[in-house]
Write an enzyme that holds these catalytic residues in place. Structure first.
Site, PDB file in Angstrom:
ATOM      1  N   ARG A 190       6.919  14.085  -1.778  1.00 18.16           N
ATOM      2  CA  ARG A 190       5.990  13.355  -0.911  1.00 18.16           C
ATOM      3  C   ARG A 190       5.351  12.260  -1.744  1.00 18.16           C
ATOM      4  NH1 ARG A 190       2.625  10.705   1.634  1.00 18.16           N
ATOM      5  NH2 ARG A 190       1.585  11.385   3.557  1.00 18.16           N
ATOM      6  N   GLU A 226       4.085   9.039  11.670  1.00 18.63           N
ATOM      7  CA  GLU A 226       4.899  10.245  11.847  1.00 18.63           C
ATOM      8  C   GLU A 226       6.127  10.003  12.725  1.00 18.63           C
ATOM      9  OE1 GLU A 226       4.661  13.071  10.435  1.00 18.63           O
ATOM     10  OE2 GLU A 226       2.674  13.021   9.528  1.00 18.63           O
ATOM     11  N   ARG A 238       5.881  20.549  -1.668  1.00 23.58           N
ATOM     12  CA  ARG A 238       6.527  19.272  -1.957  1.00 23.58           C
ATOM     13  C   ARG A 238       5.973  18.670  -3.239  1.00 23.58           C
ATOM     14  NH1 ARG A 238       5.513  16.323   3.761  1.00 23.58           N
ATOM     15  NH2 ARG A 238       3.376  16.821   3.068  1.00 23.58           N
TER      16      ARG A 238
END
Length: 256
Positions: free
Chosen positions: A71, A79, A121
């Site tokens: 990320r 999104e 992540r």
């Protein structure tokens, strides 16, 4: 005579090999890293790893060949893959751009103070091999993302705010899209407009998983949105808060 010639040829060969060795360039990775660090000296003390991108999830998230997901630190693209949520304005463009740039690419990854998020992540500053401009910053520069700073990963927060401000002034990407300047019916526009104060994008949250989104609408009003509220999912956060009290202390009011 033959011995002298042989000796002379040996000496010349040795000199040639020595010259070739001294003129040999640095490895690509070493030379590229030096170029990156010259541009971003803050990273000199940070750990660097290299990997190849297997696939792109969306504009700010991708998966490496070893299965790790990454990320991008400090930026947030609209999104496109959130369950039960519509694709946000300019989300497809941001996702397509990252797919085009990162899929199959070799990347250089630098960490900040934190290592992973709650989803496991890797949180990283990313560079595409051969390109000295940080990809996180490039997304902001081209208007594919807005700033989202969350402690303790704040190394480039001021730089990113400045970059976003410049993109807004040029109406780049999402800032030039109609949806970026259209207030909602209540006046609490989750996207805000060109009049937003970019300085507020540098607000940070001290808890590991802040959920309250702060945003400034087209009327320059500071609004915060809590999970479950009507505009929460489509709001592009410029600040994240741990509690409503934190948001109020920062001058934000609850979305109506």
């Amino acid at each position: 005579m033959n011995t002298k010639k042989a000796l002379l040829l040996f000496i010349l060969a040795a000199l040639f090999l020595a010259a070739c060795g001294s003129a040999q360039p640095k490895t690509d990775s070493g030379s590229f890293k030096e170029t990156v660090l010259a541009r971003y000296p803050e990273l000199k003390t940070q750990k660097m790893t290299t990997a190849k991108v297997k696939r792109v999830v969306d504009g700010d998230t991708f998966e490496l060949e070893n299965g790790d997901k990454v990320r991008l630190i400090g930026c947030n693209t609209p999104e496109t893959v959130k369950p039960n949520s519509p694709v946000e304005p300019y989300g497809k463009e941001a996702s397509d751009y990252t797919k085009k740039r990162l899929t199959g690419a070799t990347v250089y990854l630098f960490n900040d103070a934190g290592d992973t998020d709650k989803y496991g992540r890797l949180l990283r500053y990313v560079f595409i091999e051969g390109e000295s401009v940080m990809y996180n910053e490039l997304l902001l520069q081209e208007g594919y993302a807005n700033v989202m700073t969350i402690q303790p990963n704040v190394m480039f927060s001021d730089r990113f705010v400045k970059t976003e401000r410049e993109a807004r002034s040029k109406n780049k990407g999402l800032w030039g899209a109609k949806s970026a300047s259209t207030p909602s019916k209540t006046g609490d526009s989750p996207k805000g407009g060109s009049g937003k104060n970019s300085e507020d994008a540098n607000q940070t949250a001290a808890c590991p998983d802040p959920q309250i989104k702060g945003n400034i609408n087209s009327k320059k009003e500071k609004i915060y949105h809590v999970p479950g509220s009507s505009s929460y999912e489509q709001t592009q956060a410029e600040a994240m808060f741990c509690t409503e009290n934190d948001a109020k202390k920062a001058g934000y009011r609850k979305a109506g």
